[in-house]
Design a protein around this motif. Sequence first.
Motif, PDB file in Angstrom:
ATOM      1  N   CYS A 194       0.835  -1.206   0.000  1.00 44.88           N
ATOM      2  CA  CYS A 194       0.000   0.000   0.000  1.00 44.88           C
ATOM      3  C   CYS A 194       0.871   1.258   0.000  1.00 44.88           C
ATOM      4  CB  CYS A 194      -0.905   0.015   1.219  1.00 44.88           C
ATOM      5  SG  CYS A 194      -1.795   1.573   1.378  1.00 44.88           S
ATOM      6  N   ILE A 195       0.587   2.150  -0.951  1.00 40.53           N
ATOM      7  CA  ILE A 195       1.379   3.377  -1.058  1.00 40.53           C
ATOM      8  C   ILE A 195       0.616   4.604  -0.560  1.00 40.53           C
ATOM      9  CG2 ILE A 195       2.794   2.510  -2.943  1.00 40.53           C
ATOM     10  CD1 ILE A 195       1.006   4.111  -4.878  1.00 40.53           C
ATOM     11  N   GLY A 196      -0.524   4.381   0.041  1.00 39.29           N
ATOM     12  CA  GLY A 196      -1.267   5.504   0.610  1.00 39.29           C
ATOM     13  C   GLY A 196      -1.838   6.458  -0.431  1.00 39.29           C
ATOM     14  N   CYS A 197      -2.173   5.915  -1.595  1.00 38.44           N
ATOM     15  CA  CYS A 197      -2.636   6.798  -2.675  1.00 38.44           C
ATOM     16  C   CYS A 197      -4.098   7.204  -2.510  1.00 38.44           C
ATOM     17  CB  CYS A 197      -2.442   6.124  -4.020  1.00 38.44           C
ATOM     18  SG  CYS A 197      -3.578   4.755  -4.306  1.00 38.44           S
ATOM     19  N   ASN A 198      -4.824   6.496  -1.691  1.00 39.52           N
ATOM     20  CA  ASN A 198      -6.222   6.815  -1.413  1.00 39.52           C
ATOM     21  C   ASN A 198      -7.168   6.623  -2.590  1.00 39.52           C
ATOM     22  OD1 ASN A 198      -7.001   7.862   1.411  1.00 39.52           O
ATOM     23  ND2 ASN A 198      -5.005   8.812   1.048  1.00 39.52           N
ATOM     24  N   ALA A 199      -6.754   5.850  -3.576  1.00 37.82           N
ATOM     25  CA  ALA A 199      -7.680   5.522  -4.662  1.00 37.82           C
ATOM     26  C   ALA A 199      -8.879   4.767  -4.089  1.00 37.82           C
ATOM     27  CB  ALA A 199      -6.981   4.679  -5.721  1.00 37.82           C
ATOM     28  N   CYS A 200      -8.604   3.906  -3.122  1.00 31.15           N
ATOM     29  CA  CYS A 200      -9.687   3.139  -2.485  1.00 31.15           C
ATOM     30  C   CYS A 200     -10.686   4.078  -1.823  1.00 31.15           C
ATOM     31  CB  CYS A 200      -9.102   2.186  -1.445  1.00 31.15           C
ATOM     32  SG  CYS A 200      -7.905   2.969  -0.334  1.00 31.15           S
ATOM     33  N   VAL A 240      -7.698   5.735   4.561  1.00 32.16           N
ATOM     34  CA  VAL A 240      -6.314   5.303   4.693  1.00 32.16           C
ATOM     35  C   VAL A 240      -5.703   6.109   5.838  1.00 32.16           C
ATOM     36  CG1 VAL A 240      -4.099   5.014   3.581  1.00 32.16           C
ATOM     37  CG2 VAL A 240      -6.197   4.783   2.245  1.00 32.16           C
ATOM     38  N   CYS A 258      -7.635  -0.539  -6.714  1.00 33.05           N
ATOM     39  CA  CYS A 258      -6.344  -0.390  -6.035  1.00 33.05           C
ATOM     40  C   CYS A 258      -5.172  -0.573  -6.997  1.00 33.05           C
ATOM     41  CB  CYS A 258      -6.229  -1.384  -4.890  1.00 33.05           C
ATOM     42  SG  CYS A 258      -4.589  -1.342  -4.141  1.00 33.05           S
ATOM     43  N   PRO A 259      -4.446   0.507  -7.272  1.00 31.51           N
ATOM     44  CA  PRO A 259      -3.403   0.467  -8.295  1.00 31.51           C
ATOM     45  C   PRO A 259      -2.244  -0.479  -7.954  1.00 31.51           C
ATOM     46  CG  PRO A 259      -4.007   2.726  -7.786  1.00 31.51           C
ATOM     47  CD  PRO A 259      -4.614   1.863  -6.734  1.00 31.51           C
ATOM     48  N   THR A 260      -2.049  -0.753  -6.677  1.00 29.80           N
ATOM     49  CA  THR A 260      -0.948  -1.658  -6.327  1.00 29.80           C
ATOM     50  C   THR A 260      -1.463  -3.078  -6.109  1.00 29.80           C
ATOM     51  OG1 THR A 260      -1.193  -1.362  -3.954  1.00 29.80           O
ATOM     52  CG2 THR A 260       0.178   0.242  -5.122  1.00 29.80           C
ATOM     53  N   CYS A 316      -3.053  -4.303  -3.743  1.00 32.33           N
ATOM     54  CA  CYS A 316      -2.710  -4.779  -2.401  1.00 32.33           C
ATOM     55  C   CYS A 316      -3.952  -5.107  -1.584  1.00 32.33           C
ATOM     56  CB  CYS A 316      -1.852  -3.753  -1.669  1.00 32.33           C
ATOM     57  SG  CYS A 316      -2.758  -2.321  -1.118  1.00 32.33           S
ATOM     58  N   ARG A 317      -5.127  -4.949  -2.176  1.00 30.35           N
ATOM     59  CA  ARG A 317      -6.372  -5.349  -1.506  1.00 30.35           C
ATOM     60  C   ARG A 317      -6.927  -6.562  -2.219  1.00 30.35           C
ATOM     61  NH1 ARG A 317      -8.296  -0.108   0.918  1.00 30.35           N
ATOM     62  NH2 ARG A 317     -10.348  -0.952   1.344  1.00 30.35           N
TER      63      ARG A 317
END
Lengths: 841, 200, 289
Positions: B13-19, B38, B156-158, B160-161
Motif C-alpha cells: 500500500c502506497i497511501g494513494c487513497n484511490a480506495c 487510509v 487499487c493500483p498496487t 494490495c487489496r
Amino acid sequence: MASPTEDVLVHTICDMCFAACGIIAHRRNGVVVKIDGDPNCPASAGKICAKGQAGLIGLYDPSRVKVPLIRTNPTKGIGVDPRWKEISWDEALDLLTEKLKKVREDDPRKLVISTFDQVALSYFIRPIWAIAFGTPNADWAGYFCGNYLHASMYLTNGAFHSDFDLDHCNYVILLGNQQGFMAGLNATVMARKMAEARRRGLKVVVVDPVGTNAAAKADEWVPIRPGTDGALILSMINVLLNEIGCYDSDFLASRTNAPYLVDAGGSYLKIDGKPLVWDECTDQAVPFDEEGAVVALEGSFVVGEIACKPAFQKLKEHVASYSPEKAASITTIPAATIRRIAREFGEAARIGSTITIDGQALPYRPVAVNIYRGAGAHKHGTHTALAVQILNMVVGAFYVPGGHRGPNLVGPDGLWKPGETKEGLITPPSAIGHGARYYDFEDRVPEDLGLSELFPISTNRSPMYQMNLSHPGKFPLPYKPEILIVCRRNLMMNNTNPGEVAEMLRSIPYVVSFATHLDETAEFADLVLPEAYYLERFDLFPNRPSHTMSQATGYFYWGVRQPVVRPVGEARRWIDVMLELAERLGFLADVYKMFNVKWGLKDPYKLDPSRRYTMDELYDRWCKSLFGPERGIEWFKSHGYHKLRRKPQENYPGPFLKARFPIYFENMLRAKQSVAKVAVKLGQKWDTSDYKALPEWKPCPAYENGAPPYDLYVVNFKIPFHALSFTTENPWLNDLAERNPYAYKILINSATARRKGIGDGEEIWVESEAGRVKGTAKLTECIHPEVVGIAGVFGSWAEGKPVAKGKGVHFNTLLPLNMKRIDPISSGVDSCIRVKVTPAA
Amino acid sequence: MARYGMVIDLNSCIGCNACTIACKAEHATPAGIFWAKVLEKEVGKFPAARRVFLPVLCNHCQKPACMEVCPTGATYKRGDGIVLIDYDQCIGCRSCMEACPYAARSFYDGNGAYYPGFTTPYETMRQDFAEGVVMKCTFCADRVDQGLDPACVQTCPTECRIFGDLEDPESKVSQLIAQKKARPLLPEKGLEPSVFYVGG
Amino acid sequence: MSRRFDEFLIDVKPQREWGWLVITYLFLGGAAAGLFLVALYIGHAWAEGLGLLLLVLATFLLLLDLGRPGRFWRAFFRPMTSWISRGCYFITFLVLLGAADVWLGLASTAPEPLATLVKAGAALAAVAVMVYTGFVLSPSPAIPFWNSTFFPVIFFAYSLLAGIDFLILASPLLPPPPIELAPLEKAQFGLALFCLVLVVSHVSVMSRSAVAARKSIELLTRGRWAVLFLGGVIGVGLVLPLLVAGPVLWRSSVPAMFAFTATLALLRLFGDYLFRFLVIRAGLYDPLL
Ligand SMILES: Nc1nc2c(c(=O)[nH]1)N[C@H]1C(S)=C(S)[C@@H](COP(=O)(O)OP(=O)(O)OC[C@H]3O[C@@H](n4cnc5c(=O)[nH]c(N)nc54)[C@H](O)[C@@H]3O)O[C@H]1N2
Ligand SMILES: Nc1nc2c(c(=O)[nH]1)N[C@H]1C(S)=C(S)[C@@H](COP(=O)(O)OP(=O)(O)OC[C@H]3O[C@@H](n4cnc5c(=O)[nH]c(N)nc54)[C@H](O)[C@@H]3O)O[C@H]1N2
Ligand code: SF4
Ligand code: SF4
Ligand code: SF4
Ligand code: SF4
Ligand code: SF4
Ligand SMILES: [Mo]
C-alpha cells in the motif's frame, strides 16, 4: 436525450492528469454514476487513482464556465472583479477574429499561446496551428517540470522523459521524484509495476529532503540537502570508477563515446569528421567505427604531436575531486552511506550478465537512478541530470533489461528511430526531438519569446516568455506581444510569485482564456471561452506513443477520449474553436496541408484543403490512415484501444542501435561559443560557464544564501491524490486533502520547529525574498531539519473556484523570477529557495 | 455458504487513497463521510523516520459489537458474513458507533451534497440515504452479489487489496492468510474481523 | 458536514457521538429511579410520583438525541442482545407499575397481595433502570475506560445517592406525610463513602488497563479534566459533604436541618452530574495500530 432506463458504459480516457489512463464511464439516465479503470487499457489495466475516481463529481461543478464571458471592468488585478458579461459564441468569435486578424497582418509573432493540454499542444497547436498562423510563441508551459531532465535525455539518448524497467530492475534510486508511487508519468502503470517489483524484491532508495509517499515505502529514505544531488551522484561515480573500479567497460567502449580521444582543449581528435579512438592492438589512433579495434578507455596518448586522452579517462579524472567526504559536507549524507549506496548500486548492476528475452540474449543491468522534478529543479540542474545519465551509463544500465530508459526511443515497427551524428552519436528521433539541434548551432539573433538561440540545449524555454513579457527590452525583440491565448495553464498559480505574473498579464493588451473554471489566470482575461470537461470531450491518442507512453505498459497503443455526456451550457473543445478561427482567418487550408504532412496522412485519407472537416472526420482519417479502413474512429469509440505488443528491440533498443550514447559532451563547447556570440548580439553579459563537456556540481542560489533569518530551505512535492492546481476544485479530493496530515500544511522538522518555538498545528509565516505565505505547521520527523515542505499547488484565491479557495498553502508565492535563479542551459527555474519561518502570533 | 473477507498487504500500500475515493464514487457517500479510509502515522525519529499507511474499512466482524448493541435490529449480518444496516429501521441512536472499536461507522446528519447550496444530478440520483441514520462500508454487497470485487479492491493500483471467500481454502485470501501471518486489527477485542492485514 | 480531521490518523481518539443529552439522561434517569425507590421504601406516594415525572422527562431527552425520534418504538425490538433495548422495557415497566403503585397508594383500596406484588415489581424495575446504563457502557469493547464491572454498581450507588438528594430537596414542597431528613442524611453519608471507594478503585484498575483507558485516566487525573474530576467529582461531590456532615451527623439532631442537608445535597448532585459527564467525555478508542 436519455431514455428513462438508459444504462451504458463508455470507453474513454481520464484527463485528471497527463497519464491519460483508460477508463470506463458508467452513464445511467444521462448521469455519470461511476468511473472505473478500463481493464483493456495497458496503462491503467482497470486500476485508476483517486483523482481519476473523483473526476465525475467535477463534471457537475456548478462553478464551471458555461458560456462565453467578456470583461466589463478594464482594471485587472488579484481580487478585482472583472464584472463578466455573458455574450454569444458568435459575438465572441467575431471579436476574437477581428483581434487576431489585425495582429496577423501586423506581425503574427505578437500572438502568444500558453497551453499544457497535451493533445492540443502536441498534435494541433505547436506543430501546426501556431506555425500556420505565423507565431513561434506557442510553447509556454511549466517552469520547473522536466525542463532540466529533457535536455539531458536529448543529449545522452534522445528520448524525452525518463523512467526505468520495472519488469527487471532490482535496485532503483529515486532522485527527487516519486515515480512508481502515483506521481510522475504513467502514474498508474508505474505504481502497479512498482508494487509488483517491490513484492519480488526490488530495492528502492529514495533520495529526497521530504519523507514523501515514495520515501514511506522505500527500503531506504536518504534525506538530502536541497540542490546538492549533483555532488552525490558525481561522488557515486567517483566511488565506482576510482575507488572500487566497477564499470561496464564493454558497454562504454562499444556503445558510448568513452573511448573518443579528446585533446587538451576538450575537442575530439578527428579524421575527416570522424572522432578517433586508440586501438590497443595496433597502438595507434583509428576512427571510432574501425572494425576490430581494441579501444582504450584509459591512459593518455599522443597522436601526431597532440596529447590526448580517451573521454573516459577525462571523466575518471574529473570525478576524482568528488570524494564522498566532500560530498557528505555538501549533501549532509554521511560519506559511509554514499560509499555503501554506490557499492550496492554497482554490485546490483551485475555487470557482464545477460538475460534471455523472447529468445534473445540481452545485457542484464537491473539498476537505475531516476531523476525528475525535485533534484533537477535548481540552477545548474542540467548538470545534475547529465551526471545521473552518466551514472546509469557507467554501469551499462542504459536501454537494456532492468536499467534506465526513456519512453519510445524506437517506434512501433521502426516507425521512428533515433538519428546519428557524423561523430556516431545518438540524436532524438524526429518524432520526439521536433527540431532539437544540439550539434550544429546557429548564432542567429533569437526572435521568439523563448530565445531559442540563447538556450540551444533545451527543450522548453517557458520562463523566458515571462522574462520577456515582464521586462520588455531586456532582450531586444522586433515586436511586442499583443494577444495571449491561454488554455489549461494556470500561469498565476503554477509559475512564480503571482504578483509578478499579474503585472506581466496586465501588460498584455488582450488575454483570452479557454477555461472550465474562472481560475486565477482567467481572472485576468478579457475574453473567457467555456471549455469542455474531459468527460464531454473528443480527443485522439492522449497518451503520446512517442513522448510519454511508458514501455512499462508492454504495448504501443492508441485510444480515444470520447464524450460521455453533452457539454454543459455552450462549452466547446478549444481545438475545434481554434480550427474555426483558422477558417475565419483564412488559413485553415494551410492547417489541413500541415495535418497531411505532420500526421503523415496517406491517400485516400489525405485532407482536401478546400473542404471543412468535423473533428470526427479529421480523427477518422487519421485513424484509418494509420491502421487501415477497418480501424476508423467508430471502431475506437466502441473498442477503446488499438494495441501492438512491444518487441524486445522496442523495449530495450540499446543493444540494437548503432549510434552511441555520449558520456562526454564535446558539443557543449561548441554551444558555448554560439551562445556567447548570440549574447553579444543581444547586448547581454552572459554567463556561459555551464557549457562544459563534463557535468559538475555547482551551488544553487539557495545553497549559497542561507544567512539568518533566512536559514531554511523550502521545497515542494506532489501528493498522490492531487494533480497540480488542476484538481484542487474537486470537492472529493479537497475533502480528502483536508483530512490528510500533510496536504494543506507546512511541513517542518519537529526539532527545528521546537528550536523556533513553533508547536504542531500552530499558524506560521514562511517568508522568502519574493513573498510570504501563512499556514498551519505540521511538525514531522519526515523532513530534513533544514527544510520546510509545502505540497502541491494549493492556496487558490480565485472566486471562480469556491471549493479550492483558501485551502492549503501557495508555494509559488515564495519564488521570484530572475536570471540569477534560472538554469543557464535549460532555462528552467530554480524551485527551491531560502526562507524565514516565524510563528504567526 | 461463503464468508467474505479481505486481505490488505501493508507493504504494497502506497497511501494513494484511490480506495478512499473509489468507495465515495461507488456509494455517493455524503460530504465528510468516508467508508474507506487510509489512516496514517509516523514512526521513528529523523532520519530513521517513516510514514505508515493503514487502509481501513468495516471489518465485517463475525461477532459484530455493533450488531449486538443495536436496539432495533437495523444492523444485521448476512449469511455470507457481510454486516449491513437497514436504513429504514435505524433510529440513529449511535450506540453501534460507541461499540465499534474500528470507528467504521458514521452518523449522517442529512447534509450530503458536496457543492455548497447545490445538489448535483449525480447526488440526486445516487444519494438515497435517509437523514439521521448511521452508515458504513457495505463490503459492496451489491457488487459482490453480481460476482464483482468491491470498488476499492477493483481500483487499487498496487493490487494490495484482495477480496474473497475465507471459507474456501483455495481462495487467494485464504492462501494469503495461510502463507503470510495475516492478522486482523485489535484481535484482543474478540470481534473476529473478516479483514486481515499482511506485511507492514 | 462532519469536520473530524483526526479521522485519518492512527491515534487514540475520543468518542464524540454521545453528548449532553445522553449525559443528562444518565444523571436524571438514574436519579429519578433512585428517588422512586426510596419514596417507595418510605411509602411516600407523592415522592414516587415525582420520581416517575423526572423519569419521563429524562426519557424525553433520550428521544431528542435520536437521529430519527419518530421511530423510537423500534428500540424495543432487540431485548435479547441490546441493553438499550432492555432499558426501554425497564423504563416502561417502571412507569406503568410505578404509576399503578402511586394510584393504589393514594386510593389505597387495593387488596394487600396485589399491592405488594405491584410494589415488588416497581422496585425491581427501578433497580433495573438504575443499573442498566452501567451495562450499556461496561461491555463496550471499543472504549476500554468503560468496560469495567464497576459501572453497574457505581451507577446504582450514584443513582440512589442522587435520588435521595432530590427527595431531600423536594421534601418541603411535598404533601404529607412529612419526610424525616436525619436518617436520609445518614444514609447519604454511607452512600457517598461507598461511591468514593468505587470511583477510586475504578480509576486505579483502569490506570493499569489498555492504552486508551490509561489515556482516559490521564485526562481525568492530570489532563484536560483533572480539575473537574478531582476537584468536582471527588472533592466537591463526595469528600466535602463527607467532611462537613461527618462530625455533626451523629450528634443529637442538628437544628435548621433542611438548609444544611439541602446544601450538601446540591454539592453531591453537582458531583454526580459531573461524574456522568466525565465518564462519557473521557471515553477514548484504542489506536488501530
Ligand atoms: N499525483 C500526481 N501525479 C503527477 C502530478 C501531480 O501533480 N500529482 N504531476 C505530473 C507532472 S506535471 C510531473 S512533471 C510529474 C512529476 O513527478 P515527480 O517529479 O516524480 O513528482 P514530485 O513529487 O514533484 O517529485 C519531486 C520530489 O523531489 C523532492 N525534492 C525537492 N527538492 C529536491 C532536491 O533538491 N533534491 C532531491 N533529491 N529531491 C528534491 C520533493 O520533495 C519531491 O518529493 O508528475 C506527474 N504526475
Ligand atoms: N507549487 C507547485 N508548482 C508547480 C508544480 C508543483 O508540483 N507544485 N508543478 C510544476 C509542473 S511539473 C508543471 S508541469 C506545471 C504545470 O502548470 P499548469 O499546466 O499551469 O498546471 P495546472 O495547475 O494543471 O493548470 C491547469 C489549469 O487548467 C484548468 N483546467 C482544468 N481542466 C481543464 C480543461 O479541461 N480545460 C481547460 N481549458 N482548462 C482546464 C485548471 O483549472 C488549471 O487552472 O506546474 C509547475 N508548478
Ligand atoms: S493517473 Fe492521471 S490519468 Fe490516470 S487515473 Fe489518475 S488522474 Fe487519471
Ligand atoms: S488504493 Fe491500494 S495502494 Fe492506494 S491507498 Fe488504497 S489500499 Fe493503499
Ligand atoms: S467493524 Fe465495527 S461496524 Fe464493522 S462489523 Fe465490526 S464492529 Fe461492526
Ligand atoms: S444507530 Fe441505527 S444501527 Fe446503530 S445501533 Fe442505533 S439503530 Fe442500530
Ligand atoms: S468494500 Fe465497498 S463499501 Fe467497503 S470500503 Fe470498499 S468500496 Fe467502500
Ligand atoms: Mo510537469
